[in-house]
Design an enzyme around this catalytic site. Structure first.
Site, mmCIF file in Angstrom:
data_model
loop_
_atom_site.group_PDB
_atom_site.id
_atom_site.type_symbol
_atom_site.label_atom_id
_atom_site.label_comp_id
_atom_site.label_asym_id
_atom_site.label_seq_id
_atom_site.Cartn_x
_atom_site.Cartn_y
_atom_site.Cartn_z
ATOM 1 N N ARG A 81 -21.255 -26.844 -10.588
ATOM 2 C CA ARG A 81 -22.334 -27.799 -10.575
ATOM 3 C C ARG A 81 -22.634 -28.520 -9.323
ATOM 4 N NH1 ARG A 81 -18.418 -31.336 -14.566
ATOM 5 N NH2 ARG A 81 -19.291 -29.987 -15.982
ATOM 6 N N ARG A 122 -14.880 -30.428 -9.538
ATOM 7 C CA ARG A 122 -14.262 -30.015 -10.654
ATOM 8 C C ARG A 122 -15.034 -29.115 -11.506
ATOM 9 N NH1 ARG A 122 -14.878 -31.594 -15.725
ATOM 10 N NH2 ARG A 122 -15.955 -33.328 -15.419
ATOM 11 N N ARG A 160 -26.583 -24.362 -21.147
ATOM 12 C CA ARG A 160 -26.649 -23.287 -20.097
ATOM 13 C C ARG A 160 -25.663 -22.043 -20.582
ATOM 14 N NH1 ARG A 160 -25.735 -26.092 -14.929
ATOM 15 N NH2 ARG A 160 -25.260 -27.698 -16.043
ATOM 16 N N HIS A 182 -21.256 -38.047 -11.922
ATOM 17 C CA HIS A 182 -20.362 -37.671 -13.327
ATOM 18 C C HIS A 182 -19.064 -37.713 -13.290
ATOM 19 C CE1 HIS A 182 -20.151 -35.333 -16.995
ATOM 20 N NE2 HIS A 182 -19.338 -34.633 -16.378
ATOM 21 N N HIS A 183 -18.545 -37.244 -11.934
ATOM 22 C CA HIS A 183 -17.081 -37.092 -11.917
ATOM 23 C C HIS A 183 -16.411 -37.730 -10.514
ATOM 24 C CE1 HIS A 183 -13.217 -35.836 -13.815
ATOM 25 N NE2 HIS A 183 -12.800 -35.751 -12.507
ATOM 26 N N GLU A 190 -23.554 -28.690 -20.066
ATOM 27 C CA GLU A 190 -23.534 -27.308 -19.381
ATOM 28 C C GLU A 190 -23.396 -26.173 -20.417
ATOM 29 O OE1 GLU A 190 -21.186 -28.134 -15.735
ATOM 30 O OE2 GLU A 190 -20.262 -26.074 -16.119
ATOM 31 N N HIS A 224 -23.410 -34.388 -12.138
ATOM 32 C CA HIS A 224 -23.654 -33.425 -13.090
ATOM 33 C C HIS A 224 -25.246 -32.960 -13.097
ATOM 34 C CE1 HIS A 224 -24.413 -31.542 -16.984
ATOM 35 N NE2 HIS A 224 -23.012 -31.642 -17.130
HETATM 36 P P1 FAD Z 1 -11.376 -42.253 -19.531
HETATM 37 O O1 FAD Z 1 -11.518 -41.490 -20.670
HETATM 38 O O2 FAD Z 1 -12.660 -42.544 -18.569
HETATM 39 O O3 FAD Z 1 -10.695 -43.560 -20.043
HETATM 40 C C1 FAD Z 1 -10.253 -44.706 -19.141
HETATM 41 C C2 FAD Z 1 -10.258 -45.956 -19.906
HETATM 42 O O4 FAD Z 1 -9.630 -46.825 -19.097
HETATM 43 C C3 FAD Z 1 -11.512 -46.487 -19.967
HETATM 44 O O5 FAD Z 1 -11.786 -46.522 -21.419
HETATM 45 C C4 FAD Z 1 -11.624 -47.626 -19.358
HETATM 46 O O6 FAD Z 1 -12.640 -48.658 -19.841
HETATM 47 C C5 FAD Z 1 -10.367 -48.076 -19.231
HETATM 48 N N1 FAD Z 1 -9.896 -48.929 -18.449
HETATM 49 C C6 FAD Z 1 -10.273 -49.011 -16.772
HETATM 50 N N2 FAD Z 1 -9.793 -50.014 -16.146
HETATM 51 C C7 FAD Z 1 -8.726 -50.554 -16.870
HETATM 52 C C8 FAD Z 1 -8.132 -51.911 -16.871
HETATM 53 N N3 FAD Z 1 -7.914 -52.280 -15.650
HETATM 54 N N4 FAD Z 1 -7.435 -52.424 -17.889
HETATM 55 C C9 FAD Z 1 -7.697 -51.561 -19.204
HETATM 56 N N5 FAD Z 1 -8.493 -50.664 -19.346
HETATM 57 C C10 FAD Z 1 -9.041 -50.023 -18.298
HETATM 58 N N6 FAD Z 1 -14.768 -32.967 -19.165
HETATM 59 C C11 FAD Z 1 -14.536 -31.856 -19.680
HETATM 60 O O7 FAD Z 1 -13.473 -30.962 -19.062
HETATM 61 N N7 FAD Z 1 -15.208 -31.146 -20.595
HETATM 62 C C12 FAD Z 1 -16.446 -31.938 -20.986
HETATM 63 O O8 FAD Z 1 -16.992 -31.327 -21.997
HETATM 64 C C13 FAD Z 1 -17.070 -33.100 -20.392
HETATM 65 N N8 FAD Z 1 -17.766 -33.763 -20.493
HETATM 66 C C14 FAD Z 1 -18.350 -34.866 -20.239
HETATM 67 C C15 FAD Z 1 -19.477 -35.715 -20.606
HETATM 68 C C16 FAD Z 1 -19.857 -36.918 -20.180
HETATM 69 C C17 FAD Z 1 -20.850 -37.712 -20.386
HETATM 70 C C18 FAD Z 1 -18.823 -37.543 -19.059
HETATM 71 C C19 FAD Z 1 -19.126 -38.821 -18.688
HETATM 72 C C20 FAD Z 1 -17.913 -36.758 -18.744
HETATM 73 C C21 FAD Z 1 -17.263 -35.554 -19.259
HETATM 74 N N9 FAD Z 1 -16.215 -34.930 -18.844
HETATM 75 C C22 FAD Z 1 -16.008 -33.741 -19.370
HETATM 76 C C23 FAD Z 1 -15.397 -35.410 -17.915
HETATM 77 C C24 FAD Z 1 -14.169 -36.210 -18.850
HETATM 78 O O9 FAD Z 1 -14.664 -36.592 -20.094
HETATM 79 C C25 FAD Z 1 -13.475 -37.202 -17.968
HETATM 80 O O10 FAD Z 1 -13.192 -36.899 -16.570
HETATM 81 C C26 FAD Z 1 -12.105 -37.539 -18.847
HETATM 82 O O11 FAD Z 1 -12.400 -37.880 -20.147
HETATM 83 C C27 FAD Z 1 -11.398 -38.765 -18.112
HETATM 84 O O12 FAD Z 1 -10.363 -39.218 -19.003
HETATM 85 P P2 FAD Z 1 -9.470 -40.275 -18.637
HETATM 86 O O13 FAD Z 1 -8.743 -40.549 -19.858
HETATM 87 O O14 FAD Z 1 -9.066 -40.248 -17.437
HETATM 88 O O15 FAD Z 1 -10.598 -41.840 -18.447
HETATM 89 C C1 SIN Z 2 -20.826 -30.883 -19.855
HETATM 90 O O1 SIN Z 2 -20.697 -30.663 -20.986
HETATM 91 O O2 SIN Z 2 -21.912 -30.417 -19.174
HETATM 92 C C2 SIN Z 2 -19.761 -31.536 -18.936
HETATM 93 C C3 SIN Z 2 -18.590 -30.736 -18.970
HETATM 94 C C4 SIN Z 2 -17.664 -31.497 -17.901
HETATM 95 O O3 SIN Z 2 -17.763 -32.466 -17.198
HETATM 96 O O4 SIN Z 2 -16.607 -30.819 -17.737
#
Ligand code: FAD
Ligand code: SIN
Length: 596
Positions: A427, A569, A406, A529-530, A403, A390
């Site tokens: 990005r 992404r 911006r 970040h991702h 983002e 990021h």
């Molecule tokens: P996660 O939300 O990461 O959840 C996975 C969970 O599984 C975690 O809680 C983890 O602890 C748990 N876990 C892992 N291994 C195990 C295990 N073995 N047993 C039990 N539990 C386990 N994307 C956007 O589209 N828009 C945004 O605005 C955006 N902003 C972001 C800002 C930040 C700071 C970050 C870090 C990411 C952002 N992203 C954004 C990306 C997006 O948030 C993530 O890609 C997405 O939320 C991932 O979701 P998920 O449910 O797949 O995983």
């Molecule tokens: C951000 O808000 O800049 C993060 C958005 C994203 O990871 O999709």
């Protein structure tokens, strides 16, 4: 004085500064309370711990100290309020305050600010790898020899957006569901999401007169991913995106603000009114819906091995509770929603050595052990080498600056006070451009009109990472940016905004001039970040093995999967991904389980 009043008095003294952090020198709850309370004030009569959520013990904390909201009302310390965090769900006291070990602020696992917090010190992660856990053969064998501790139709692993979407959707499709989470708090990376959720052809866009289409979002997504995305998965992502916004809205979400993120041709990033962060809101809504459905949710519980029948189909999972140890859960279907591995720099650097030593935006549990669990179960992987940085992490405090700042009009300048990139390009390009500037950092510059447009900015200001001045010249002097150049750059940028065309960097969207009130600067550089790669799935979220065959009963959704985003992404596409593929996985898994 009763115990609750005593506790509140202590809190009040602490807030008033009459007690300092040193008064809290006892680093765990047992020592701290030793003189006033006996063991049974916190523990069950049996002396056992209640469960891995520590429900009974946390209930006892609340009896004396009040709910988290009540404690938060007493502990605002200006810059921050650790009890009023960005964490959704019911955050347990024991997430930070340990009974008999050292208490540590969970916030410290990611941030370090220039102000004192009680219980400061680096959050320790003592999480053995999945491979290491396999050496605990005797304990595992004993757990597997016993009867299953629970039996469900669908077991969801991970409490991020994908996991919660899957759990709620599986329940609504008739399944008995359990959700496990290895961290002491819910929400994974999803709770941190800021900028928004992409979707094309939504009612929210229509209300704002935004002309978008499936074709345009598909084109942007494929282009952003350097055409390495799996088109079948992109089709699901895009075609179901408006349905996912509707699904969330029906469950209580507010996604009516629509803005722009990098690489998008039109405004399609949905977020709460006023521009609050999307992730904590989405997770809170999903969590509330899971609670309403009485779904069994277990924190501090790690999924360590997918269990299969002799025919190779899934029969459950071996899990390890932080306090309860190993046990197994019988389940017809297991959905891996374990997220990515951005916080595991060893793993990241092995796959992309140029990211060695980079900071990360991710939550501490984003270590990728779900990938090891999946690999052990025979899952094929794809695109693991594609890891995204990021562009804008604050150099102070490590806060990811969305983002959307911006997208709502901020510009990026270098130390010389010059713009150097189209601020809303994808990005990967923005991050690479920042790394080429003097010192490898840049400055996000904006004014009061941008600040007013996005409430998320108030959080950054409160954390003390956004210096401001009334003129660009003064701001430059304060930040060590060439002030004369900065003044000229802003004046020139405002002319470009007035003309409607960025002839310097071809920024396609120029939402506003920067000429209102104060000027703000945040020094930033890129952070991991991702993780775009992960387990290989088909368009029904079924996990495939290396021969392309479905592993019966094993499903994947969210950042643990590969293929949706190709090599890069687009901002806003992950929240769309996790809600869409999460709810699909829940539905497909529930239907599969019903047939077993
Ligand atoms: P996660 O939300 O990461 O959840 C996975 C969970 O599984 C975690 O809680 C983890 O602890 C748990 N876990 C892992 N291994 C195990 C295990 N073995 N047993 C039990 N539990 C386990 N994307 C956007 O589209 N828009 C945004 O605005 C955006 N902003 C972001 C800002 C930040 C700071 C970050 C870090 C990411 C952002 N992203 C954004 C990306 C997006 O948030 C993530 O890609 C997405 O939320 C991932 O979701 P998920 O449910 O797949 O995983
Ligand atoms: C951000 O808000 O800049 C993060 C958005 C994203 O990871 O999709």
């Amino acid at each position: 004085m009763n115990t609750r009043n005593f506790a509140l008095t202590l809190s009040a003294l602490f807030v008033a500064g009459a007690l300092t952090t040193n008064a809290f020198a006892a680093d765990n709850l047992a020592d701290f309370h030793a003189e006033q309370l006996s063991c049974d004030a916190c523990h069950m009569e049996s002396g056992e711990l209640s469960n891995d959520n520590l429900s009974f013990e946390n209930g006892k904390c609340q009896e004396c100290h009040g709910t988290l909201e009540e404690v938060a009302a007493e502990t605002d310390r200006g810059n921050y309020n650790a009890h009023d965090s960005h964490f959704p769900g019911d955050v347990s006291c024991t997430a930070c305050h340990a009974g008999h070990e050292q208490s540590l602020n969970y916030c410290d696992s990611c941030h370090s600010f220039e102000f004192d917090m009680p219980y400061q010190g680096k959050w320790q992660r003592n999480e053995p790898s999945i491979a290491k856990l396999q050496q605990q053969a005797d304990e595992r064998k004993a757990a597997l020899a016993a009867a299953p501790a629970a039996s469900v139709d669908v077991l969801v692993v991970g409490s991020g957006g994908a996991g919660f979407s899957a759990a709620v959707s599986a329940f609504d499709n008739g399944a008995k569901v359990m959700l496990i989470e290895k961290e002491p708090v819910i929400g994974g990376n999803a709770k941190l999401a800021a900028g928004g959720m992409n979707a094309a052809g939504t009612k929210q866009q229509q209300a704002k007169g935004i002309d978008d289409s499936i074709e345009l979002m598909t084109k942007d997504t494929m282009k952003g991913g350097r055409n390495l995305n799996d088109p079948a998965l992109v089709k699901v992502l895009v075609e179901d995106s408006a349905g996912s916004v509707d699904w969330m809205t029906k469950m209580g979400a507010d996604l009516s603000d629509v803005g722009r993120m990098g690489g998008a041709s039109v405004n399609r990033t949905h977020r709460p009114t006023g521009g609050a962060g999307v992730g904590a809101h989405v997770v809170q809504v999903l969590y509330d819906n899971a609670v309403e459905r009485n779904i069994d949710m277990r924190l501090n519980t790690r999924g360590v091995e997918v269990l299969k029948d002799s025919d190779g189909s899934v029969k459950g999972m071996l899990v390890k509770g932080k306090y309860s140890g190993y046990y197994w859960v019988e389940a017809d279907a297991v959905i891996l929603a374990t997220g990515g591995f951005g916080k595991n720099n060893d793993r990241v650097a092995k796959l992309d050595p140029k990211l060695k030593g980079f900071r990360a935006t991710n939550h501490p549990g984003a270590t990728g052990d779900g990938l090891d669990v999946a690999a052990e179960a025979g899952a094929a992987m794809q695109d693991l080498q594609y890891i995204q940085a990021h562009p804008t992490l604050s150099t102070k405090g490590g806060v990811m600056v969305t983002e959307a700042v911006r997208g709502n009009g901020a510009i990026l300048v270098n130390r010389e006070g010059k713009r150097f990139v189209n601020e809303i390009t994808t990005r990967d390009k923005a991050a690479a451009a920042i790394l080429k500037q003097t010192g490898g950092t840049a400055f996000l510059i904006f004014d009061d009109s941008v600040r007013k447009s996005l409430s998320k900015i108030e959080k950054y200001i409160k954390l003390g990472v956004v210096p401001s001045q009334s003129t660009p010249q003064q701001l430059g002097e304060k930040m060590g940016i060439d002030g004369a150049n900065l003044t000229g750059t802003i004046a020139h940028y405002n002319e470009l905004v007035a003309s409607g065309k960025d002839t310097d960097f071809e920024r396609q969207q120029l939402p506003r001039a920067l000429n209102e009130g104060n000027y703000y600067a945040i020094e930033v550089n890129p952070g991991v970040h991702h993780t775009m790669g992960g387990v290989k799935i088909d368009n029904q979220t079924e996990i495939l093995d290396s021969n392309g065959k479905v592993i019966d009963g094993l499903y994947g959704a969210g950042e643990v999967t590969g293929g949706v985003h190709g090599a890069n992404r687009l901002g806003g596409n992950a929240i769309s991904d996790i809600v869409t593929f999460g709810r699909l996985a829940g539905e497909v898994a529930a239907k599969y389980a019903a047939k077993q």
